[in-house]
Write a protein that holds these residues in place. Structure first.
Motif, short mmCIF file in Angstrom:
data_model
loop_
_atom_site.label_atom_id
_atom_site.label_comp_id
_atom_site.label_asym_id
_atom_site.label_seq_id
_atom_site.Cartn_x
_atom_site.Cartn_y
_atom_site.Cartn_z
N LYS A 225 0.87 -1.17 0.00
CA LYS A 225 0.00 0.00 0.00
C LYS A 225 0.91 1.22 0.00
O LYS A 225 1.81 1.34 0.84
N ILE A 226 0.63 2.12 -0.95
CA ILE A 226 1.45 3.33 -1.04
C ILE A 226 0.53 4.54 -1.19
O ILE A 226 -0.65 4.42 -1.56
N ILE A 227 1.10 5.70 -0.87
CA ILE A 227 0.40 6.96 -1.11
C ILE A 227 1.13 7.67 -2.24
O ILE A 227 2.35 7.87 -2.17
N ARG A 228 0.39 8.01 -3.30
CA ARG A 228 0.97 8.70 -4.45
C ARG A 228 0.14 9.95 -4.75
O ARG A 228 -1.05 9.84 -5.08
N LYS A 229 0.76 11.10 -4.56
CA LYS A 229 0.09 12.38 -4.81
C LYS A 229 -1.23 12.48 -4.04
O LYS A 229 -2.25 12.92 -4.57
N GLY A 230 -1.19 12.01 -2.79
CA GLY A 230 -2.35 12.12 -1.91
C GLY A 230 -3.37 11.01 -2.04
O GLY A 230 -4.33 10.96 -1.26
N LYS A 231 -3.19 10.10 -3.00
CA LYS A 231 -4.12 8.99 -3.19
C LYS A 231 -3.54 7.68 -2.65
O LYS A 231 -2.34 7.42 -2.79
N LEU A 232 -4.39 6.86 -2.07
CA LEU A 232 -3.97 5.56 -1.55
C LEU A 232 -4.12 4.51 -2.64
O LEU A 232 -5.20 4.32 -3.20
N LEU A 233 -3.01 3.81 -2.94
CA LEU A 233 -3.01 2.79 -3.99
C LEU A 233 -2.53 1.46 -3.44
O LEU A 233 -1.71 1.42 -2.51
N GLU A 234 -3.04 0.37 -4.02
CA GLU A 234 -2.56 -0.97 -3.71
C GLU A 234 -1.85 -1.53 -4.94
O GLU A 234 -2.41 -1.55 -6.03
N LEU A 235 -0.60 -1.97 -4.73
CA LEU A 235 0.23 -2.45 -5.83
C LEU A 235 0.80 -3.82 -5.51
O LEU A 235 0.84 -4.22 -4.35
N LYS A 236 1.27 -4.51 -6.53
CA LYS A 236 1.95 -5.79 -6.36
C LYS A 236 3.35 -5.70 -6.95
O LYS A 236 3.55 -5.15 -8.04
N VAL A 237 4.32 -6.22 -6.20
CA VAL A 237 5.70 -6.31 -6.69
C VAL A 237 6.22 -7.71 -6.37
O VAL A 237 5.70 -8.39 -5.48
N THR A 238 7.23 -8.13 -7.11
CA THR A 238 7.90 -9.40 -6.83
C THR A 238 9.31 -9.11 -6.35
O THR A 238 10.10 -8.49 -7.07
N ALA A 239 9.61 -9.54 -5.13
CA ALA A 239 10.91 -9.24 -4.54
C ALA A 239 11.98 -10.18 -5.08
O ALA A 239 11.71 -11.33 -5.42
N GLY A 240 13.20 -9.66 -5.18
CA GLY A 240 14.34 -10.47 -5.53
C GLY A 240 15.17 -10.76 -4.30
O GLY A 240 14.76 -10.45 -3.17
N GLU A 241 16.35 -11.35 -4.49
CA GLU A 241 17.26 -11.61 -3.38
C GLU A 241 18.40 -10.61 -3.41
O GLU A 241 19.02 -10.39 -4.46
#
Length: 332
Positions: free
Chosen positions: A314-330
């Protein structure tokens, strides 16, 4: 005319009276007395390159460290003992001990040594998330071989990012104007109670009063992992982050639990990381339903269990709350 003059000096009893010291001086001297038995000198010598030359020996380099366990566990910087052939630890009573590395982490510039000694005096870590700019900071180390040198100053800034000698970035670094010189690396940065708030790690050449320490919370976490597992295996999001205070209107608007979060100052599209959804300027507040209030929080959440896994952010971008997906590496 009498040309004699008189120098006015305090008598011996007055100079020995602790009340003669101002409050700041008493604070520093009390910390030094309380911690002096815990600071060690570290001498290192690299193995000779190529064929050894008879009667010619490589000189020792100097560093610092401090006791974190009474049975001979010493914390220092990774760069102090990296690629070293011989390590000698000298305790404040003058005794020398050969040391071995039991764990090291280049990503945070933390390493642990073991010496065969007992009954040592460990220092206590404090919660570095509660630090504030302006509070007292006391550095103790062995700069240029001058053992047990004390400098003092203040916490100048928090949440700095520092690139290590390995090329990796350390987040959540403490900036201080307490002088740290070559040979002081690995020594403790202490608060007014003599508790560890950081591990002295770097200076900026040519600058005065700009020195850096790895925060106590990160050092404590890394030391615990090294003691229990022997190495650090961690996931990597491919971001450059720093702690940021959230404005009250944003906290109230989204019902946030913490008043701080992680500001994303850059995105590194490293191989093995799928983070194209992130942008510079995003504010990370949550990872897999866990609140992220600081870089320390993020480091603790990005364990080896997250490697090659899809993570919900969950991130805040320019005042808006967004839900994103990322794939972590090592993190290599």
């Amino acid at each position: 005319m009498n040309n004699e003059f008189l120098l006015h000096t305090a008598d011996t009893d007055e100079l020995q009276d602790k009340n003669y010291l101002d409050e700041y001086s008493r604070t520093v001297t009390d910390v030094v007395k309380a911690t002096s038995k815990s600071i060690v000198n570290i001498k290192t010598r690299k193995p000779p390159a190529g064929r050894p030359v008879q009667n010619i020996y490589p000189t020792f380099a100097m560093g610092s460290g401090f006791v974190i366990s009474s049975n001979g566990i010493i914390l220092t910087n990774h760069h102090v003992v990296n690629n070293i052939g011989e390590i000698i630890v000298t305790t404040p009573d003058g005794k020398e001990y050969p040391a071995k590395i039991i764990g090291a982490d280049a990503a945070t510039d933390i390493a642990l040594l073991k010496i065969e000694a007992s009954g040592l005096n460990p220092l206590t870590f404090t919660d570095s998330d509660r630090l504030e700019p302006g509070q007292i900071a006391i550095a103790i180390g062995n700069p240029l071989g001058f053992q047990h040198t004390v400098t003092s100053g203040i916490v100048s800034a928090l949440g700095r990012t520092l690139r290590t000698q390995s090329g990796r970035l350390i987040d959540d670094v403490i900036q201080t104007d307490a002088a740290i010189n070559p040979g002081s690396s690995g020594g403790p940065l202490l608060n007014s109670k003599g508790h560890v708030i950081g591990v002295n790690t770097a200076i900026i050449k040519g600058a005065q009063g700009i020195c850096f320490s790895v925060s106590a919370n990160i050092a404590k976490y890394i030391a615990t992992e090294l003691l229990t597992k022997g190495k650090i295996k961690r996931a990597y999001l491919g971001i450059i982050g720093q702690n940021v205070n959230l404005p009250n209107d944003l906290i109230n608007q989204w019902g946030l639990v913490k008043k701080t979060a992680v500001y994303i100052g850059g995105v590194d599209n490293k191989s093995g990381v799928e983070n194209s959804a992130l942008q510079k300027g995003d504010i990370l507040i949550q990872l897999n339903d866990q609140v992220v209030g600081s870089i320390d929080d993020l480091h603790k959440l990005l364990t080896e269990k997250c490697i090659n896994k899809e993570l919900n952010l969950k991130i805040i971008r320019k005042g808006k709350l967004l839900e994103l997906k990322v794939t972590a590496g090592e993190l290599s």
